[in-house]
Design an enzyme around this catalytic site. Structure first.
Site, PDB file in Angstrom:
ATOM      1  N   ASN A 178       0.824  -1.211   0.000  1.00 52.81           N
ATOM      2  CA  ASN A 178       0.000   0.000   0.000  1.00 52.81           C
ATOM      3  C   ASN A 178       0.859   1.263   0.000  1.00 52.81           C
ATOM      4  OD1 ASN A 178       0.982   0.192   2.603  1.00 52.81           O
ATOM      5  ND2 ASN A 178      -1.009   0.106   3.610  1.00 52.81           N
ATOM      6  N   ASP A 179       0.206   2.419   0.075  1.00 55.49           N
ATOM      7  CA  ASP A 179       0.898   3.705  -0.002  1.00 55.49           C
ATOM      8  C   ASP A 179       1.416   4.188   1.341  1.00 55.49           C
ATOM      9  OD1 ASP A 179       0.493   3.765  -2.685  1.00 55.49           O
ATOM     10  OD2 ASP A 179      -1.153   5.207  -2.641  1.00 55.49           O
ATOM     11  N   MET A 180       1.210   3.399   2.396  1.00 51.59           N
ATOM     12  CA  MET A 180       1.767   3.692   3.725  1.00 51.59           C
ATOM     13  C   MET A 180       1.191   4.951   4.358  1.00 51.59           C
ATOM     14  SD  MET A 180       5.653   2.656   2.687  1.00 51.59           S
ATOM     15  CE  MET A 180       5.370   3.476   1.112  1.00 51.59           C
ATOM     16  N   VAL A 181       0.069   5.466   3.845  1.00 55.17           N
ATOM     17  CA  VAL A 181      -0.574   6.639   4.436  1.00 55.17           C
ATOM     18  C   VAL A 181      -1.134   6.267   5.805  1.00 55.17           C
ATOM     19  CG1 VAL A 181      -2.543   8.213   4.253  1.00 55.17           C
ATOM     20  CG2 VAL A 181      -1.119   7.742   2.248  1.00 55.17           C
ATOM     21  N   TRP A 578      -9.789   1.252  -3.285  1.00 57.27           N
ATOM     22  CA  TRP A 578      -9.043   0.118  -2.702  1.00 57.27           C
ATOM     23  C   TRP A 578      -9.082   0.131  -1.188  1.00 57.27           C
ATOM     24  CZ3 TRP A 578      -4.238   1.249  -6.231  1.00 57.27           C
ATOM     25  CH2 TRP A 578      -4.634   1.125  -7.573  1.00 57.27           C
ATOM     26  N   HIS A 579     -10.246   0.549  -0.637  1.00 56.56           N
ATOM     27  CA  HIS A 579     -10.455   0.553   0.810  1.00 56.56           C
ATOM     28  C   HIS A 579     -11.703  -0.256   1.172  1.00 56.56           C
ATOM     29  CE1 HIS A 579      -8.281   4.699   0.706  1.00 56.56           C
ATOM     30  NE2 HIS A 579      -7.414   3.709   0.776  1.00 56.56           N
TER      31      HIS A 579
END
EC number: 1.1.3.16
Length: 640
Positions: A178-181, A578-579
């Site tokens: 994932n984007d690590m947010v 994608w959540h």
């Protein structure tokens, strides 16, 4: 990939732990060749990728050269367990993703518990560790590569009329790609959960669990006492900031402030919204996740991790779950749990496994001639954030990355883990709902920038999922101009989809019906939100660069007048963010302590348990759910 320590050959890294190896076998050339070929996929369009594009290609090639002498990307994953048929454990955790890794790690802290963790995929590859390569694993064997079913109405401007739903198929799951947010949602989300599932899920309580796992190091936050009331220090997972005043996103930040958005130092702070840079789960230039920060740190001999093992059925004796049947690298494996089977397989695979095991709606189970163990609404209630991408073209001057810059950042990363590949610089702008509380976000705008000449039609089709016609148009626009992307995302959808079975074959993907815009109310706010996003072209910086909006209106919508034209386009261009959550939700499938209703010895802990969508990325809430689940389990079996 193997790596041995060379005698007398050790260099100092900035944390003192870098090891240089005299020899290293690089055995995955085919995988790296694939990565090099497709490293420029369209990560920019869904939040931006610091150092992606050509830098991803550069680093993939350079790593093959440097890997012969450096163990830069080594990670100490748990050793593969030796598990025999009929083995017994106190707990079996199905799924080694974000939730499963955190939960198994917490249970293993109790030396009295033996824990078996089953993961369908392998260890993550080396590139998963590099923040700047975070998009390169999608549509590879490390991704389940799920897609939705074409409903004939929405997303018709996407290739094959389906929404992509990438999910990690490796240890760490989607937390490894994932984007690590780092985002939590809003307190209102959890008060809603409490109304549905009980007070244990209210904001005050879940905040303590968020803080338990967090080690906040973002300098803009730790200096502020008010902000630090909502953050933890000393937890397992680092939450860090990247503050680079001359990055492309700084120019985008300034443009949003010109549009009236307040500058926000902490995007998780619940009482102020505006535009700001997100914090990310990154430690010393490396991805930090429930896998790397928690599971990999477990020392207990009571933890057993079995990779490449896909659970195909939960075993019951009467109404009690007693074990799991799995395919372990072609071997039919039966393992048994003294206390519980805990399913943490994710929003799509959790309902599939429950249904195949006889837990779900009786009409669906009867349709597939599956014996009904428990009649529950498994698979129903699917939700996801809905995203529409908007493109603007501008002269160069916002996001240019020269070829020499790319090479230099590769060298910096390989030398000491610094440079643009070592961090993420993603930003967001939140919009409240009209006539509602001003601090509660309703839409989000996630802007990013694609340098000129970066996009190819093939990358666009594969990375975003648009049709080739749309992607060819974007490629042409990008040949000489930069593209500014504004992803407009509905944060609180009312629509619901469902997940069910395609067949009785466990190897078949689940059938995913997105339900996008089944509730017409979800489309109402998009025209205003999109108008706000594309008004970036009217700001000082972008006016100087001759910015203009790229018209992606599908042919089927062109004869309509506004706002019907925009509404039609939104329906056709809708993407999943994608959540996905909600397919084994609290209050319907599960009780307040995540136990499957009417059954014993069976619990669920992952994104599927969320009764309603949170207003933000779901990774941190999933870790929180695992933390709470661990406490439920420890308390229940304290004296057993």
């Amino acid at each position: 990939m193997s790596c041995r320590r060379a005698t007398g050959s050790q260099d100092k890294h900035k944390d003192g732990n870098k090891i240089t190896c005299a020899a290293k076998e690089w055995s995955n050339n085919r995988r790296w060749s694939y990565l090099i070929e497709d490293a420029d996929n369209m990560c920019y369009a869904v939040g931006g990728c610091a150092g992606a594009g050509p830098a991803a290609t550069y680093v993939a090639a350079a790593l093959q050269f440097f890997a012969a002498s450096q163990c830069l990307l080594q990670e100490s994953y748990p050793r593969q367990a030796h598990v025999t048929n009929g083995s017994h454990y106190d707990f079996i955790v199905v799924g080694g993703g974000t939730a499963g890794s955190a939960l198994a790690a917490r249970l293993a802290e109790e030396n009295r518990f033996s824990v078996l963790l089953l993961e369908a995929g392998p260890n993550p590859p080396e590139e998963s560790i590099v923040p700047g390569l975070r998009e390169t694993l999608k549509e590879t064997p490390y991704d389940w590569n799920f897609t939705t079913i074409d409903d004939g109405v929405t997303s018709q401007a996407l290739a094959s009329h389906v929404q992509r739903q990438p999910r990690g198929k490796m240890l760490g799951g989607s937390g490894s790609l994932n984007d690590m947010v780092y985002a939590r949602g809003h307190p209102e989300d959890y008060y809603e959960w409490a109304d549905i599932a009980g007070d244990v899920w209210n904001w005050t309580n879940v905040l303590d669990y968020f803080k338990r796992t967090e080690h906040m190091t973002d300098s803009n936050i730790i200096r502020n006492k008010e902000l630090m009331r909502y953050h933890g220090i000393g937890g397992a997972i680092e939450v860090s900031g990247a503050h680079y005043p001359h990055s492309p996103n700084s120019k985008l930040m300034q443009a949003f402030q010109e549009l009236g958005f307040a500058a926000v130092d902490d995007m998780t702070y619940p009482y102020k919204i505006g535009v700001g840079k997100f914090s990310h789960t990154i430690r010393d230039g490396r991805r930090d996740s429930s896998l790397t920060a928690m599971l990999n740190k477990v020392k207990s001999g009571k933890l057993h991790v079995l990779r490449n093992t896909f659970a195909t059925k939960i075993l019951f004796e009467g109404n009690k779950a007693v074990g799991v049947q799995a395919d372990s690298e072609g071997r039919n494996l039966f393992v048994y749990a003294k206390h519980e089977v805990i399913v943490s397989a994710g929003t799509f695979n959790t309902p599939k496994l429950l249904l195949l095991s006889g837990v779900g709606p009786s009409d669906i189970l009867n349709q597939f001639d599956i014996d009904v163990v428990q009649d529950l609404p498994v698979g129903q209630g699917l939700q996801d954030h809905v995203m529409v991408l908007n493109f603007m073209t501008a002269e160069r001057g916002t996001c240019k990355l020269s070829e020499s810059d790319g090479y230099f950042n590769v060298i910096k990363y390989l030398y000491n883990g610094s440079g643009t590949l070592s961090y993420s610089d993603s930003i967001g702008a939140y919009l409240p709902q009209k006539d509602k509380e001003a601090h509660v976000p309703y839409f989000a705008i996630y802007p990013s920038c694609i340098p000129a000449g970066q996009m190819t039609s093939n990358q666009c089709v594969r990375g975003i999922g648009f049709t080739s016609e749309i992607c060819e148009k974007l490629q042409k626009e990008n040949e000489m101009h930069e593209l500014i992307v504004a992803a407009v995302v509905l944060l609180k959808p009312q629509s619901r989809g469902n997940v069910t079975l395609k067949s009785l074959n466990p190897d078949d993907d689940p059938a995913i019906y997105s339900g996008t815009f089944d509730d017409e109310a979800d489309i109402e706010g998009f025209p205003d939100a999109i108008e706000k996003a594309v008004s970036l072209v009217n700001t000082t910086h972008f006016k100087k660069l001759g910015a203009r909006v790229v018209d992606l209106t599908p042919e089927s919508c062109r004869g309509l007048q506004e706002p019907q034209r925009t509404r039609c386009s939104v329906r056709a261009l809708a993407l999943a963010a994608w959540h996905a959550v909600g397919t084994a939700r609290l209050g319907a499938v599960l009780d307040a302590e995540l136990r499957v209703r009417g059954l014993e010895g069976l619990r669920v802990a992952d994104a599927s348990v969320m009764p309603t969508m949170v207003r933000g990325n779901t990774n941190a809430p999933v870790v929180m759910i695992a933390e709470i689940a661990a406490d439920f389990i420890k308390n229940q079996y304290r004296d057993k």
